[in-house]
Design an enzyme around this catalytic site. Structure first.
Site, PDB file in Angstrom:
ATOM      1  N   SER A  92      30.880  41.123  38.679  1.00  0.00           N
ATOM      2  CA  SER A  92      31.420  41.730  39.886  1.00  0.00           C
ATOM      3  C   SER A  92      31.905  40.672  40.881  1.00  0.00           C
ATOM      4  CB  SER A  92      30.367  42.650  40.502  1.00  0.00           C
ATOM      5  OG  SER A  92      30.889  43.439  41.527  1.00  0.00           O
ATOM      6  N   ASP A 130      37.374  43.087  44.297  1.00  0.00           N
ATOM      7  CA  ASP A 130      36.406  42.092  43.842  1.00  0.00           C
ATOM      8  C   ASP A 130      36.682  41.763  42.377  1.00  0.00           C
ATOM      9  OD1 ASP A 130      35.574  44.557  42.852  1.00  0.00           O
ATOM     10  OD2 ASP A 130      33.457  44.048  42.947  1.00  0.00           O
ATOM     11  N   ASP A 182      35.976  47.136  41.116  1.00  0.00           N
ATOM     12  CA  ASP A 182      35.366  48.440  41.384  1.00  0.00           C
ATOM     13  C   ASP A 182      35.134  48.654  42.877  1.00  0.00           C
ATOM     14  OD1 ASP A 182      33.201  46.757  41.764  1.00  0.00           O
ATOM     15  OD2 ASP A 182      31.851  47.849  40.418  1.00  0.00           O
ATOM     16  N   ASP A 209      35.647  42.597  39.363  1.00  0.00           N
ATOM     17  CA  ASP A 209      35.906  43.616  38.339  1.00  0.00           C
ATOM     18  C   ASP A 209      36.634  44.834  38.899  1.00  0.00           C
ATOM     19  OD1 ASP A 209      33.716  44.512  39.813  1.00  0.00           O
ATOM     20  OD2 ASP A 209      32.747  45.458  38.098  1.00  0.00           O
TER      21      ASP A 209
END
Length: 450
Positions: A102, A242, A246, A244
């Site tokens: 992340s 960010d 999400d 990834d």
């Protein structure tokens, strides 16, 4: 949370906390576990990854474990966490795996497992994975002969997800000048394609990943760079993701930050006006700003509060039917379209409100007065003892009485560190600092601090 898996998967420094052996064994278990659930057909598992150098290493380790247990593995390559969730639930996969840490630095990595519904994996299955990692389940059978799995290139799945995002937009983005900070991460493979296809004049930064620069001084955790970029390029607005993708944080045309709380307000109010806000309720976490709740109260929008983590937000939404929820950090869930936070989807929904209401993002966001907030992490010997100490609780209650309806105090234990987080919101920063200091001083006096 377990020994290895936290609220957002198995995460840590690559080859230190999370090793290739861990990844191989996770793959072995998942291939075997889901293979048992589909004994009459080949188990199919899909994998996506972000742009970290170690993501390739973990991908190959997972593939080795999965195929050794008899599963076929479909590779999405570099993609976003929400795209894995989308592909799992629309393409009939047994489960999905996302390799990402992340917003963490490049040298960390993680394994997120997504069930067949596109949701984060059930705790019961996570506990079984942990038992296997600790050697409690013994040896799992190896696939033999034609039962051994194989890998399949599945970049087409990512393209279908891109098409799905484009289909969600209600209007063309023509004549809109939009800035995107892709954090040198997963969004680099998707976000610009979506905005270009919808007709925006797209200006992109941090869109050149090299395996070592993901989240490095960029993206949603370093929003100051997008603020300057929006002003320099004279963009109408901008979005930062960010690693990834999400989560999403927005910046208005004046260079001001529009965080997850304000995004929830903007979208929640619009959905209420459209009659699409089920239960007239938005799901937040306990970390949302008191200014958000005052704005909801003013506009007659109900809200619920969960523990910190989009996992808990989604659990509430799944059990109640509430259709909008999220976190101040930018994890926003629109349950009509997704089962996880989705940064690119969130930016599309913000664009929808801006275009349909013919208002600037600055005007829409100005309806929420965000209260000053101070959050300090206090390292303690025992976080449970420190938080439950009667003297600490009494001081917190004293602060709460002093603030009344004009602020709040929150004491929260860290999920991963021996830390108590002391947070105060108040009408001015001086009050925040004063009240936080008062509580920390009592912790020190009681001998809890390290």
């Amino acid at each position: 949370m377990g020994k290895y898996f936290g609220t957002d998967g198995f995460r840590g420094e690559a080859n230190v906390d999370l090793t290739v052996e861990h990844a191989y064994r996770v793959g072995r278990f998942l291939g075997w576990y889901y293979g048992q659930k589909t004994p009459d057909e080949r188990c199919r598992i899909v994998i996506g990854k972000d742009t970290r150098r170690s993501s390739y290493m973990f991908e190959y380790s997972l593939v080795a474990g999965l195929t050794a247990s008899g599963s076929d593995v479909y590779l999405l390559h570099v993609t976003t966490t929400p795209s894995v969730s989308y592909v799992v639930r629309t393409e009939g996969f047994s489960c999905g795996i996302m390799i990402s840490a992340s917003h963490n630095p490049y040298y960390d990595n993680g394994i997120k497992v997504i069930n067949e519904k596109g949701e984060k994996l059930e705790e019961s299955v996570i506990m079984e994975i942990e038992r296997y990692l600790d050697g409690e389940l013994g040896q799992l059978p190896l696939a033999r002969k034609d039962k051994i799995g194989r890998t399949v290139d599945f970049a087409a799945g990512r393209n279908r997800y891109i098409g799905y995002l484009i289909s969600i937009a209600t209007r063309s983005f023509k004549n809109m000048k939009v800035a995107l900070d892709c954090s040198n991460g997963s969004a680099s493979a998707i976000a610009k394609n979506v905005f270009d296809a919808l007709g925006a004049e797209t200006h992109v930064m941090n869109n050149d990943p090299n395996g070592l620069n993901i989240n490095t001084d960029c993206g949603s955790t370093h929003i100051e760079h997008l603020q300057k970029f929006v002003l320099d390029r004279k963009c109408d607005l901008g979005f930062a993701y960010d690693g990834d993708a999400d989560r999403c944080i927005a910046v208005d045309g004046n260079g001001q930050v529009v965080d997850g709380d304000r995004i929830m307000y903007i979208c929640g109010k619009y959905m209420k006006e459209q009659g699409t806000l089920f239960n007239n309720t938005v799901v937040t976490t306990i970390m949302s700003n008191i200014g958000l709740y005052k704005a909801f109260d003013r506009d007659g929008i109900a809200y619920e509060k969960t523990a910190v983590g989009d996992k808990y937000v989604y659990e509430n939404m799944a059990s109640t039917g509430n259709c909008l929820g999220g976190e101040q950090s930018g994890h926003i869930i629109f349950s009509k379209h997704a089962t996880t936070g989705d940064g690119i989807l969130t930016s599309l929904k913000v664009m929808e409100v801006v275009l349909e209401k013919k208002e600037t993002l600055a005007k829409l966001a100005s309806e929420v007065e965000i209260y000053p907030q101070v959050l300090k992490n206090v390292r303690v010997k025992d976080k449970k003892e420190a938080q439950n100490d009667p003297a600490v609780q009494a001081e917190a209650a004293k602060v709460a009485d002093s603030l009344g309806s004009d602020g709040r105090i929150l004491l929260r234990q860290s999920g991963t560190e021996p830390v108590i987080r002391v947070m105060v919101e108040a009408p001015d920063m001086d009050a925040c600092e004063k009240y936080v200091a008062q509580v920390i001083e009592v912790m020190k006096r009681q001998g809890h601090c390290v």
